[in-house]
Design a protein around this motif. Structure first.
Motif, short mmCIF file in Angstrom:
data_model
loop_
_atom_site.label_atom_id
_atom_site.label_comp_id
_atom_site.label_asym_id
_atom_site.label_seq_id
_atom_site.Cartn_x
_atom_site.Cartn_y
_atom_site.Cartn_z
N ALA A 161 32.83 38.36 40.01
CA ALA A 161 32.74 39.77 39.82
C ALA A 161 33.28 40.65 40.89
CB ALA A 161 31.46 39.89 39.36
N ALA A 162 33.03 40.13 42.14
CA ALA A 162 33.52 40.69 43.21
C ALA A 162 34.89 40.99 43.66
CB ALA A 162 32.81 40.45 44.52
N LEU A 163 35.54 39.81 43.17
CA LEU A 163 37.00 39.87 43.67
C LEU A 163 37.95 40.92 42.99
CD1 LEU A 163 37.67 35.87 43.56
CD2 LEU A 163 37.99 37.56 45.27
N PRO A 164 37.64 41.23 41.74
CA PRO A 164 38.53 42.33 41.20
C PRO A 164 38.19 43.73 41.81
CG PRO A 164 37.60 41.05 39.24
CD PRO A 164 37.07 40.51 40.81
N ARG A 165 37.01 43.84 42.40
CA ARG A 165 36.61 45.33 42.71
C ARG A 165 37.11 45.32 44.42
NH1 ARG A 165 31.20 43.66 40.92
NH2 ARG A 165 30.77 43.25 43.06
N TRP A 166 37.13 44.40 44.87
CA TRP A 166 37.84 44.11 46.32
C TRP A 166 39.24 44.43 46.45
CZ3 TRP A 166 35.25 39.08 47.90
CH2 TRP A 166 33.65 39.26 48.16
N LEU A 167 39.82 43.68 45.23
CA LEU A 167 41.48 44.02 45.18
C LEU A 167 41.81 45.32 44.90
CD1 LEU A 167 42.18 40.58 43.54
CD2 LEU A 167 42.75 41.30 46.04
N GLU A 168 40.70 46.18 44.15
CA GLU A 168 41.07 47.40 43.44
C GLU A 168 41.00 48.72 44.47
OE1 GLU A 168 39.44 47.55 39.68
OE2 GLU A 168 40.76 45.85 38.92
#
Length: 345
Positions: A161-168
Motif C-alpha cells: 500500500a505504501a509503494l504507490p504513495r511513495w512513487l506519487e
C-alpha cells in the motif's frame, strides 16, 4: 552368476555397482555411464533381486525405473550408509557400503515416492522459494527507502500500500533516478505475488481433487497447504509403522542423550522436512490461540498442557499429535474422529 543383492552408488553421469550372492560373496563390481547402467543391471541381475541406493537426488526416479523392470528397490538415508564405508571414501566403496547396509535386519528405509507425490512436493518447494524471494525483495525495498527517511508499517500488505504513495508523492525527498529504481522493485514484488498466487492455486486444485487431502482438512490446524504437503510426504503411509515414526521423520519428537539407565530427553530433533514441520507448528499455534472458546476434547487437552508447560511446548505437542492423526487417517483410510483426538495416535 547368482546375484541376490545389489548396491548402487548413483551420480549425474557415472554409476558404481556392487553385487553379491546369497552367501555375501562378491559377484560383480562395475562402473557404468548414465545411459548404460540399467541395461547392465537387466543383463546380470535376475528379476526379483533386491537393489539399494542412497535416498538422494534422482533416487526416486531410478527406483521407479527399476521397479518397472521387476526389482525390489530399497532407498537408504545417506547417514545410515556412512557407518559401513570402509577406509577411504570413493564411489566404489560407497556402492559396497550400500550393499552391506541394506542387509542389516534393523535398517530403516525410505519409501519410493510416486510421480504424483513428487509433483506435489515440487509445487510446495517452488512456492516456499518464491515466498523467500518475496520476503528478501520486501526487505530490500524497506532498507533502500529507509535511507531516504521513509518507513512502512510492519507487514507486506502495508508495504504494498505504501509503494504507490511513495512513487506519487513529489515532496517526499525521493530523486527521479531512485523513483525509477523503486518502480522496478515494486514491479518485481508484484511479479513474485503473481507467481505465488499461481502456484498456490495449483496446490489448491490438487487438494480439491484428492480424497485424502479432503479428509485431512477436517483436522484442527490443517489448511489447504498443510493438507497437500501431508499428502506429498505420506503417500499411502505404509512406509511408517506407526504415527510416531512419521512425527519423528518430521523432527517433532525429542532428541535423546541417555546413558547408564538414566533417560535424558532434549528438545525436538528438527530433522526431516522443515517445511511441513513449520506448517504443522503454525497450525497448532492457531489452534492453541482459539482453544479458550472451544469445549472439545482436543482444545481441553491443549489448554491443560499449556497451563502446565510453556506455550511453545504445548504447540509442538499438538503439532506432533496432528502428524500422528494424519498418519492414522491416511494409513487406515478413515475419517477424523474428534472424540478420539485427545488420545495418542
Amino acid at each position: 552368476m547368482n546375484i541376490s543383492r545389489v548396491g548402487v552408488d548413483i551420480a549425474k553421469s557415472v554409476f558404481h555397482i556392487h553385487g553379491v550372492d546369497r552367501h555375501d560373496q562378491v559377484q560383480w563390481r562395475g562402473k557404468y555411464s548414465r545411459d548404460k547402467w540399467l541395461d547392465a543391471i537387466s543383463k546380470r541381475v535376475p528379476v526379483g533381486a533386491e537393489i539399494a541406493m542412497e535416498a538422494c537426488a534422482s533416487a526416486h526416479h531410478w527406483a521407479r525405473e527399476l521397479q518397472a523392470r521387476g526389482y525390489h528397490v530399497k532407498l537408504i538415508a545417506a547417514q545410515f550408509v556412512k557407518p559401513y564405508v570402509k577406509s577411504n571414501k570413493n564411489d566404489r566403496v560407497d556402492a559396497e557400503a550400500i550393499c552391506e547396509a541394506m542387509d542389516r535386519p534393523t535398517m530403516r528405509f525410505v519409501a519410493v515416492k510416486s510421480v504424483a507425490q513428487q509433483d506435489v512436493q515440487a509445487a510446495h518447494r517452488i512456492r516456499s522459494e518464491l515466498v523467500q524471494q518475496r520476503t528478501a525483495k520486501a526487505n530490500q525495498i524497506r532498507g533502500l527507502v529507509g535511507e531516504y527517511g521513509l518507513v512502512a508499517p510492519v507487514g507486506i500488505g502495508q508495504l504494498r500500500a505504501a509503494l504507490p504513495r511513495w512513487l506519487e508523492d513529489a515532496e517526499n525527498g525521493l530523486t527521479d533516478d531512485f523513483r525509477i529504481l523503486l518502480a522496478g522493485l515494486a514491479e518485481d514484488l508484484r511479479h513474485l505475488d503473481d507467481l505465488i498466487a499461481t502456484v498456490t492455486a495449483r496446490i489448491e486444485r490438487h487438494e480439491q481433487t484428492d480424497p485424502v487431502a479432503k479428509r485431512l482438512l477436517s483436522l484442527r490446524g490443517v489448511g489447504t497447504l498443510t493438507a497437500s504437503a501431508l499428502v506429498g510426504a505420506l503417500g499411502d503411509a505404509k512406509a511408517f509403522q506407526r504415527g510416531r515414526d512419521f512425527a519423528a521423520s518430521l523432527g517433532l519428537t525429542p532428541r535423546q542423550h541417555s546413558t547408564g539407565g538414566r533417560d535424558r530427553l532434549l528438545g525436538i530433533s528438527k530433522r526431516g522436512d522443515s517445511y511441513l514441520r513449520t506448517l504443522l507448528i503454525h497450525g497448532a499455534r492457531a489452534v492453541l490461540r482459539g482453544s479458550d472458546s472451544k469445549s472439545d476434547n482436543l482444545s481441553h487437552w491443549v489448554r491443560q498442557l499449556a497451563e502446565r508447560k510453556h506455550a511453545n511446548v504445548a504447540v509442538v505437542a499438538l503439532a506432533n499429535k496432528t502428524a500422528r492423526i494424519a498418519w492414522a487417517i491416511t494409513c487406515h483410510d478413515s475419517d477424523y474422529d474428534p472424540e478420539l483426538s485427545a488420545r495418542a495416535a
